[in-house]
Enzyme design. Structure first.
Site, mmCIF file in Angstrom:
data_model
loop_
_atom_site.group_PDB
_atom_site.id
_atom_site.type_symbol
_atom_site.label_atom_id
_atom_site.label_comp_id
_atom_site.label_asym_id
_atom_site.label_seq_id
_atom_site.Cartn_x
_atom_site.Cartn_y
_atom_site.Cartn_z
ATOM 1 N N ARG A 172 -9.983 6.480 27.781
ATOM 2 C CA ARG A 172 -10.563 6.360 26.436
ATOM 3 C C ARG A 172 -11.708 7.330 26.203
ATOM 4 N NH1 ARG A 172 -13.576 0.541 26.947
ATOM 5 N NH2 ARG A 172 -11.502 -0.079 27.560
ATOM 6 N N HIS A 173 -12.378 7.764 27.280
ATOM 7 C CA HIS A 173 -13.403 8.808 27.066
ATOM 8 C C HIS A 173 -13.127 10.005 27.984
ATOM 9 C CE1 HIS A 173 -15.252 6.284 30.152
ATOM 10 N NE2 HIS A 173 -15.710 5.395 29.300
ATOM 11 N N ASP B 86 -20.066 9.950 29.842
ATOM 12 C CA ASP B 86 -18.838 9.375 29.261
ATOM 13 C C ASP B 86 -18.836 9.388 27.737
ATOM 14 O OD1 ASP B 86 -18.080 8.732 31.827
ATOM 15 O OD2 ASP B 86 -18.407 6.576 31.617
ATOM 16 N N HIS B 87 -20.002 9.066 27.151
ATOM 17 C CA HIS B 87 -19.986 8.842 25.710
ATOM 18 C C HIS B 87 -20.058 10.123 24.891
ATOM 19 C CE1 HIS B 87 -19.396 4.743 26.390
ATOM 20 N NE2 HIS B 87 -20.468 4.666 27.161
ATOM 21 N N ARG C 235 -11.383 6.262 33.160
ATOM 22 C CA ARG C 235 -10.735 4.956 32.971
ATOM 23 C C ARG C 235 -9.219 5.099 32.985
ATOM 24 N NH1 ARG C 235 -12.648 0.238 30.889
ATOM 25 N NH2 ARG C 235 -14.884 0.047 30.913
ATOM 26 N N HIS D 72 -26.780 0.407 34.135
ATOM 27 C CA HIS D 72 -26.026 -0.199 33.038
ATOM 28 C C HIS D 72 -26.980 -0.747 31.982
ATOM 29 C CE1 HIS D 72 -22.074 -1.243 31.405
ATOM 30 N NE2 HIS D 72 -22.793 -2.061 30.669
ATOM 31 N N GLY D 73 -26.927 -0.120 30.817
ATOM 32 C CA GLY D 73 -27.695 -0.600 29.677
ATOM 33 C C GLY D 73 -29.164 -0.231 29.710
ATOM 34 N N ASN E 117 -24.919 9.732 32.948
ATOM 35 C CA ASN E 117 -23.516 9.414 32.677
ATOM 36 C C ASN E 117 -23.121 10.044 31.338
ATOM 37 O OD1 ASN E 117 -21.278 8.000 31.516
ATOM 38 N ND2 ASN E 117 -21.502 6.409 33.049
ATOM 39 N N THR F 27 -17.124 -2.040 27.650
ATOM 40 C CA THR F 27 -17.777 -1.304 28.723
ATOM 41 C C THR F 27 -17.619 -2.131 29.997
ATOM 42 O OG1 THR F 27 -19.869 -0.307 29.444
ATOM 43 C CG2 THR F 27 -20.045 -2.342 28.191
ATOM 44 N N THR F 28 -18.113 -1.605 31.117
ATOM 45 C CA THR F 28 -17.951 -2.324 32.382
ATOM 46 C C THR F 28 -18.836 -3.571 32.341
ATOM 47 O OG1 THR F 28 -17.681 -0.156 33.346
ATOM 48 C CG2 THR F 28 -17.908 -1.980 34.883
ATOM 49 N N HIS G 99 -16.811 8.305 34.375
ATOM 50 C CA HIS G 99 -15.856 7.221 34.661
ATOM 51 C C HIS G 99 -14.509 7.595 34.070
ATOM 52 C CE1 HIS G 99 -15.020 2.573 34.213
ATOM 53 N NE2 HIS G 99 -14.072 3.205 34.891
ATOM 54 N N GLU H 218 -24.381 -0.248 43.848
ATOM 55 C CA GLU H 218 -25.088 -0.043 42.587
ATOM 56 C C GLU H 218 -25.211 -1.410 41.916
ATOM 57 O OE1 GLU H 218 -24.042 3.287 40.124
ATOM 58 O OE2 GLU H 218 -24.755 2.273 38.314
ATOM 59 N N GLU I 70 -16.735 7.615 38.906
ATOM 60 C CA GLU I 70 -16.538 6.158 38.760
ATOM 61 C C GLU I 70 -15.078 5.875 38.537
ATOM 62 O OE1 GLU I 70 -18.476 3.704 35.854
ATOM 63 O OE2 GLU I 70 -20.319 4.806 36.220
HETATM 64 N N1 PXP Z 1 -23.360 2.656 36.321
HETATM 65 C C1 PXP Z 1 -22.084 2.217 36.238
HETATM 66 C C2 PXP Z 1 -21.394 1.847 37.506
HETATM 67 C C3 PXP Z 1 -21.425 2.114 35.000
HETATM 68 O O1 PXP Z 1 -20.168 1.667 34.935
HETATM 69 C C4 PXP Z 1 -22.111 2.531 33.837
HETATM 70 C C5 PXP Z 1 -21.431 2.464 32.513
HETATM 71 O O2 PXP Z 1 -20.319 3.284 32.494
HETATM 72 C C6 PXP Z 1 -23.412 3.009 33.979
HETATM 73 C C7 PXP Z 1 -24.030 3.035 35.226
HETATM 74 C C8 PXP Z 1 -24.196 3.507 32.808
HETATM 75 O O3 PXP Z 1 -24.374 2.493 31.878
HETATM 76 P P1 PXP Z 1 -24.935 2.861 30.449
HETATM 77 O O4 PXP Z 1 -23.961 3.802 29.822
HETATM 78 O O5 PXP Z 1 -25.000 1.534 29.778
HETATM 79 O O6 PXP Z 1 -26.268 3.492 30.657
#
Ligand code: PXP
Length: 246
Positions: free
Chosen positions: A51-52, A11-12, A47, A196-197, A9, A102-103, A45, A153, A72
Site C-alpha cells: 500500500r505504500h 513509508d508515508h 507490506r 510508533h506514533g 520511516n 497501521t501496525t 515497511h 523495538e 520492516e
Molecule cells: N517502528 C515500527 C516497527 C513501525 O511499524 C512503525 C510504523 O510503520 C514505526 C516505527 C513508525 O511509526 P510512526 O510512523 O507512527 O512514527
C-alpha cells in the site's frame, strides 16, 4: 549517555505518491534527504499489499543509502525471500493485518516461538540484525530473547495514544512500563529500540531512557515536513532527542 539514533520511516512519502499512482513524491529522495539531515538510519515497511513502499523502492533504497536500512516486514516466506536477496542491515519483524491502518500492536512472539525461531535463523545467518517489534511485555521480551533476536523495538503506540487523548494517568503507567521493560531487555543482552506514533510532544520521556538506543519515527515527521520542510522537521526531532539525552 550514548547517543540516541534516529531512524526515519519514509513509508508515508510513498502513501502520498500512491494516492495518485505516479512517481512523486519519491520516498527514495526523501530517504536521501533524511540521511543528509542527520538521520542515522532509514526504515521502510514493505507490506504484503504494497500500500505504500513497493519492491522497486527497496531496490532503490539499497542502492542509494549510505546509512543502514531497517527493512520492516511480516514473518512470511515472500518477505523472507526478499530480505535474503537484499541483506539489509536490519530486518524488523512486525505483525501485519490487511484491514489495519497501521501496525496496531506488537508481535505475538511467545505463542509463535518455534516458528519465529526458524524464521529468523536464515536472516541472522545472512548477516541481518533481527529486530522484533513487540509490546512492553515481559513474556514477549523473554520470548524474543529465546528465539535469538538481537534487538527488540518497543511499541510506543499505547503511550502516544494515551497522551493524545489526555489520559495522563495511563500515559505515565505506559512510560514506566516501557522503562522497566527496556531495562529487562537490556539485562538479557538485547539492544532496545522504540517507536510508533512519536511526536515532538511525546519523544522526550522515551528519549531519556539510557537503555534505548534508537527511535524509529515516520508519520509525524512526514506530516510535519508539509509545514516546515523535511530536513528542518528531522532536525527539530534530533534536537529534542539530544536535549532529552543530556
Ligand atoms: N517502528 C515500527 C516497527 C513501525 O511499524 C512503525 C510504523 O510503520 C514505526 C516505527 C513508525 O511509526 P510512526 O510512523 O507512527 O512514527
Amino acid at each position: 549517555m550514548s547517543k540516541l539514533r534516529l531512524g526515519v520511516n519514509i513509508d508515508h512519502v510513498a502513501t502520498v505518491r500512491n494516492a495518485r499512482g505516479g512517481d512523486t513524491p519519491d520516498p527514495v529522495r526523501a530517504a536521501v534527504m533524511a540521511q543528509e539531515a542527520g538521520a542515522d538510519g532509514i526504515t521502510a515497511h514493505l507490506r504484503e499489499d504494497r500500500r505504500h513502499i513497493g519492491d522497486a523502492d527497496i531496490d532503490a533504497l539499497m542502492d542509494a543509502l549510505v546509512i543502514p536500512l531497517n527493512f520492516e516486514m511480516a514473518a512470511t516466506a515472500e518477505m523472507q525471500k526478499i530480505a535474503l536477496r537484499h541483506k539489509p542491515h536490519a530486518v524488523c519483524i512486525v505483525p501485519e493485518k490487511r484491514e489495519e491502518r497501521t501496525t496496531e500492536g506488537g508481535l505475538e512472539v511467545a505463542r509463535e516461538e518455534n516458528q519465529l525461531a526458524h524464521f529468523i535463523a536464515p536472516l541472522r545467518d545472512a548477516g541481518c540484525r533481527v529486530s522484533i517489534f513487540i509490546a512492553a511485555d515481559q513474556r514477549q521480551i523473554e520470548a524474543a530473547h529465546r528465539i535469538g533476536a538481537q534487538i527488540i523495538e518497543l511499541h510506543t503506540g499505547a503511550y502516544c495514544d494515551a497522551h493524545a487523548r489526555g489520559d495522563f494517568a495511563t500515559r505515565d503507567v505506559e512510560i514506566e512500563k516501557m522503562h522497566d521493560m527496556a531495562a529487562l531487555a537490556l539485562s538479557l543482552g538485547l539492544e532496545v529500540h522504540a517507536g510508533h506514533g512519536l511526536t515532538y510532544d511525546t519523544v522526550k520521556p522515551i528519549a531519556t531512557f539510557p537503555e534505548i538506543m534508537e527511535l524509529n519515527i515516520g508519520h509525524f515527521l512526514i506530516g510535519e515536513s508539509i509545514f516546515r520542510g523535511l530536513q528542518p522537521a528531522i532536525a527539530e526531532m534530533r534536537r529534542l532527542m539530544d536535549e532529552a539525552r543530556l
